[in-house]
Design an enzyme around this catalytic site. Structure first.
Site, PDB file in Angstrom:
ATOM      1  N   SER A  71      35.095   0.606 -31.467  1.00 16.08           N
ATOM      2  CA  SER A  71      35.975  -0.879 -31.170  1.00 16.08           C
ATOM      3  C   SER A  71      37.144  -0.635 -30.523  1.00 16.08           C
ATOM      4  O   SER A  71      37.895   0.263 -30.638  1.00 16.08           O
ATOM      5  CB  SER A  71      36.076  -1.707 -32.457  1.00 16.08           C
ATOM      6  OG  SER A  71      36.538  -2.794 -32.191  1.00 16.08           O
ATOM      7  N   ASN A 110      -3.741   4.674   2.235  1.00 14.06           N
ATOM      8  CA  ASN A 110      -4.535   3.778   1.054  1.00 14.06           C
ATOM      9  C   ASN A 110      -5.019   5.021   0.190  1.00 14.06           C
ATOM     10  O   ASN A 110      -5.356   4.545  -1.162  1.00 14.06           O
ATOM     11  CB  ASN A 110      -5.797   3.004   1.687  1.00 14.06           C
ATOM     12  CG  ASN A 110      -5.293   1.844   2.222  1.00 14.06           C
ATOM     13  OD1 ASN A 110      -4.072   1.594   2.354  1.00 14.06           O
ATOM     14  ND2 ASN A 110      -6.325   1.169   2.969  1.00 14.06           N
ATOM     15  N   HIS A 162       2.386  16.098  15.481  1.00 10.18           N
ATOM     16  CA  HIS A 162       2.273  14.499  15.590  1.00 10.18           C
ATOM     17  C   HIS A 162       2.145  14.039  14.099  1.00 10.18           C
ATOM     18  O   HIS A 162       1.337  14.493  13.051  1.00 10.18           O
ATOM     19  CB  HIS A 162       1.221  13.874  16.254  1.00 10.18           C
ATOM     20  CG  HIS A 162       1.111  12.419  16.663  1.00 10.18           C
ATOM     21  ND1 HIS A 162       0.985  11.572  15.678  1.00 10.18           N
ATOM     22  CD2 HIS A 162       1.586  11.878  17.701  1.00 10.18           C
ATOM     23  CE1 HIS A 162       1.076  10.496  16.363  1.00 10.18           C
ATOM     24  NE2 HIS A 162       1.465  10.594  17.584  1.00 10.18           N
ATOM     25  N   PRO A 163       3.036  12.998  13.633  1.00  9.10           N
ATOM     26  CA  PRO A 163       3.123  12.415  12.314  1.00  9.10           C
ATOM     27  C   PRO A 163       1.902  12.008  11.906  1.00  9.10           C
ATOM     28  O   PRO A 163       1.365  12.235  10.597  1.00  9.10           O
ATOM     29  CB  PRO A 163       4.086  11.441  12.376  1.00  9.10           C
ATOM     30  CG  PRO A 163       4.398  11.008  13.643  1.00  9.10           C
ATOM     31  CD  PRO A 163       3.865  12.367  14.508  1.00  9.10           C
ATOM     32  N   SER A 175      -5.377   8.426   4.956  1.00  4.05           N
ATOM     33  CA  SER A 175      -4.944   7.179   5.132  1.00  4.05           C
ATOM     34  C   SER A 175      -3.791   6.829   4.063  1.00  4.05           C
ATOM     35  O   SER A 175      -3.857   7.394   3.176  1.00  4.05           O
ATOM     36  CB  SER A 175      -6.146   6.098   4.912  1.00  4.05           C
ATOM     37  OG  SER A 175      -5.634   4.818   4.597  1.00  4.05           O
ATOM     38  N   HIS A 213       9.596  -7.636 -46.231  1.00  2.00           N
ATOM     39  CA  HIS A 213      10.184  -8.783 -45.917  1.00  2.00           C
ATOM     40  C   HIS A 213      11.797  -8.776 -46.125  1.00  2.00           C
ATOM     41  O   HIS A 213      12.411  -9.996 -46.433  1.00  2.00           O
ATOM     42  CB  HIS A 213       9.512  -9.889 -46.986  1.00  2.00           C
ATOM     43  CG  HIS A 213       8.035  -9.934 -46.912  1.00  2.00           C
ATOM     44  ND1 HIS A 213       7.332 -10.484 -46.006  1.00  2.00           N
ATOM     45  CD2 HIS A 213       7.405  -9.485 -47.876  1.00  2.00           C
ATOM     46  CE1 HIS A 213       6.406 -10.585 -46.246  1.00  2.00           C
ATOM     47  NE2 HIS A 213       5.814  -9.796 -47.139  1.00  2.00           N
ATOM     48  N   SER A 260       0.737  -1.194   0.014  1.00  2.00           N
ATOM     49  CA  SER A 260      -0.057  -0.155  -0.024  1.00  2.00           C
ATOM     50  C   SER A 260       0.592   1.357  -0.100  1.00  2.00           C
ATOM     51  O   SER A 260       0.259   2.536  -0.120  1.00  2.00           O
ATOM     52  CB  SER A 260      -0.915   0.021   1.467  1.00  2.00           C
ATOM     53  OG  SER A 260      -0.066  -0.186   2.276  1.00  2.00           O
ATOM     54  N   GLY A 261       2.033   1.048   0.033  1.00  2.00           N
ATOM     55  CA  GLY A 261       2.980   2.264   0.283  1.00  2.00           C
ATOM     56  C   GLY A 261       2.805   2.931   1.583  1.00  2.00           C
ATOM     57  O   GLY A 261       3.452   4.122   1.967  1.00  2.00           O
ATOM     58  N   THR A 262       2.356   2.209   2.561  1.00  2.00           N
ATOM     59  CA  THR A 262       2.334   2.866   3.919  1.00  2.00           C
ATOM     60  C   THR A 262       3.689   3.104   4.714  1.00  2.00           C
ATOM     61  O   THR A 262       3.799   4.271   5.127  1.00  2.00           O
ATOM     62  CB  THR A 262       1.467   1.907   5.005  1.00  2.00           C
ATOM     63  OG1 THR A 262       0.073   1.425   4.342  1.00  2.00           O
ATOM     64  CG2 THR A 262       1.476   2.530   6.433  1.00  2.00           C
TER      65      THR A 262
END
Length: 467
Positions: A319, A142, A130-131, A140, A189, A99-101
């Protein structure tokens, strides 16, 4: 980084964190438990996430959810992250929670600790910022991570890939115009075919790039809707009314691109169809570039024992053992990029199919591959254009020699003597080393004057301006 540490706390308890770092407990846990590979979360995602945190702080403040003083410190810290001031504070691998949380919390922790510092507090104290309660307010992982995915991708497309494609297209169109009167033998071709102009051939390349660009621009429109405001499962739990719309509007104002809240938040969390669509468009571009680069290096093969219809600029000696050799290295680099992009698309397609119920948990993998494809295509197409394509020139002598030797000009006789007789002319000319005119006259199918009247290159080209 110093060896001194401080203690930070999360719901699982205390964690030692390097004293001079701005990340906190959850980032430290991720570093310990997910030491997988060398691929790090792209900074484009981090910067997009910081833009989102800034927009969220503004929206929360305006909605009365976040104290204006706290919002001020969060906004200032987020601006520093956006500017790249703290790029070294985002060490997490893409191989983490799907989810990348962990990356969301990495950003929350860095912004919170920097905001605390700006406010005169003690880093790691979670006071006054606070984070979770403040930086992640009304959000979230999400809905924040998929929002950052879209923002990062839009910026990469608008500011890197699309300008590069416009430049490439312009150069191809210029070459098509410059080569409009150069008649050459076509090949199907891998075998000789009827003539066309070199300009017509290059107009095909230009058309491919224009179409690929249009596909990318179409997919881009589906990246403007954002998941923000959906919170955990799409219902918007714990987000105030109007939050998603306000954040999207702030992001639109910050970036200049028309972001808006997604109409259906459930799809925005559980599926990443817009990014899968974009990845498919990037693969289409890769297929076009692969064809163009291959054609140009084949047409430039030689200088004496290849096709030699084009002269390619020399970027470097080719080369370590053969003196004087020069290789089509820009074409080679571009084709390798195209293969990587095709592989990335396979990964994105599989990952995009893995949304179970309310959440797709392959988000870091998806965004890593999409952003890598955009970056590689941008860089490689720019390099190919500037260091190869602009310097491509026709080898008129070789082109004319092929035209004069071609047996496929006999196709112009079909309406006059029929397919079978025309085939007999070509066979006789080839087996006996004669010109088509000599063979046709000897077979008695026409006179020399009729041959000259019917086999005229300028009448075999269709619309030379076709693009």
């Amino acid at each position: 980084m110093t060896t001194d540490t401080r203690l930070e706390y999360d719901s699982l308890g205390a964690v030692e964190v390097p004293a001079d770092c701005y990340w906190g407990a959850q980032t430290a846990r991720s570093l310990k438990h997910f030491a997988i590979g060398s691929q790090r979360m792209p900074l484009a995602v981090i910067h997009a996430m910081a833009r989102l945190k800034k927009a969220a702080a503004i929206a929360n403040r305006d909605l009365g959810v976040l104290d204006p003083e706290k919002a001020k410190w969060i906004i200032q810290a987020a601006d520093e992250v956006i500017a790249g001031q703290w790029d070294d504070q985002f060490p997490l691998a893409i191989w983490q929670t799907g989810s990348g949380t962990q990356t969301n919390m990495n950003v929350n922790e860095v912004i919170a600790n920097r905001a605390i510092e700006l406010a005169g507090g003690v880093k790691g104290s979670k006071s006054p910022i606070h984070p979770n309660d403040h930086v992640n307010c009304s959000q979230s992982s999400n809905d924040t991570f998929p929002t950052a995915m879209h923002v990062a991708t839009v910026l990469a497309l608008q500011e890197r890939l699309l300008p590069t494609l416009r430049h490439l297209l312009t150069v191809l169109q210029e070459k098509a115009a410059a080569f409009a009167e150069i008649i050459k033998i076509g090949r199907t071709h891998l075998m000789d075919a009827v003539p066309l102009t070199l300009g017509q051939e290059f107009s095909g390349y230009a058309s491919q790039i224009a179409a690929a660009q249009a596909h990318i621009e179409y997919a881009l429109q589906h990246l403007y809707p954002l998941a923000i405001g959906a919170t955990a499962v799409g219902t918007g739990l714990n987000a105030p009314a109007g939050f998603g719309d306000r954040v999207a509007a702030e992001l639109a104002q910050m970036t200049g691109y028309p972001f808006r809240k997604a109409e259906n938040p459930f799809a925005a969390l559980a599926a990443h169809d817009p990014l899968v669509m974009l990845s498919g468009a990037l693969k289409t571009l890769a297929a076009a570039l692969m064809k163009i680069a291959n054609d140009i290096r084949w047409l430039g093969s030689g200088p004496r024992c290849g096709l030699g219809e084009l002269r390619l600029p020399a970027n470097e000696p080719g080369s370590s053992i053969m003196p004087g050799k020069v290789n089509p290295t820009q074409c080679e680099a571009l084709t390798m990029v195209c293969v990587q992009v095709m592989g990335n698309d396979a990964a994105v397609g599989i990952a995009g199919s893995q949304g179970n119920f309310e959440l797709n948990v392959y988000k870091p993998l998806i965004i890593y591959n999409v952003l890598q494809s955009i970056a590689l295509l941008s860089d490689a197409a720019q390099s190919f254009t500037d260091h190869c394509l602009v310097g491509v020139e026709p080898n008129r002598q070789q082109i004319q020699a092929y035209v004069e030797r071609s047996l496929m000009l006999v196709t112009a006789l079909n309406p006059h003597i029929g397919y079978d007789k025309a085939a007999a002319v070509a066979k006789k000319a080839y087996s006996e080393g004669k010109t088509l005119k000599e063979a046709a006259v000897e077979l008695g199918y026409l006179t020399a004057e009729e041959f000259d009247r019917w086999v005229r290159l300028e009448l075999m080209l269709g619309e030379k301006g076709t693009s």
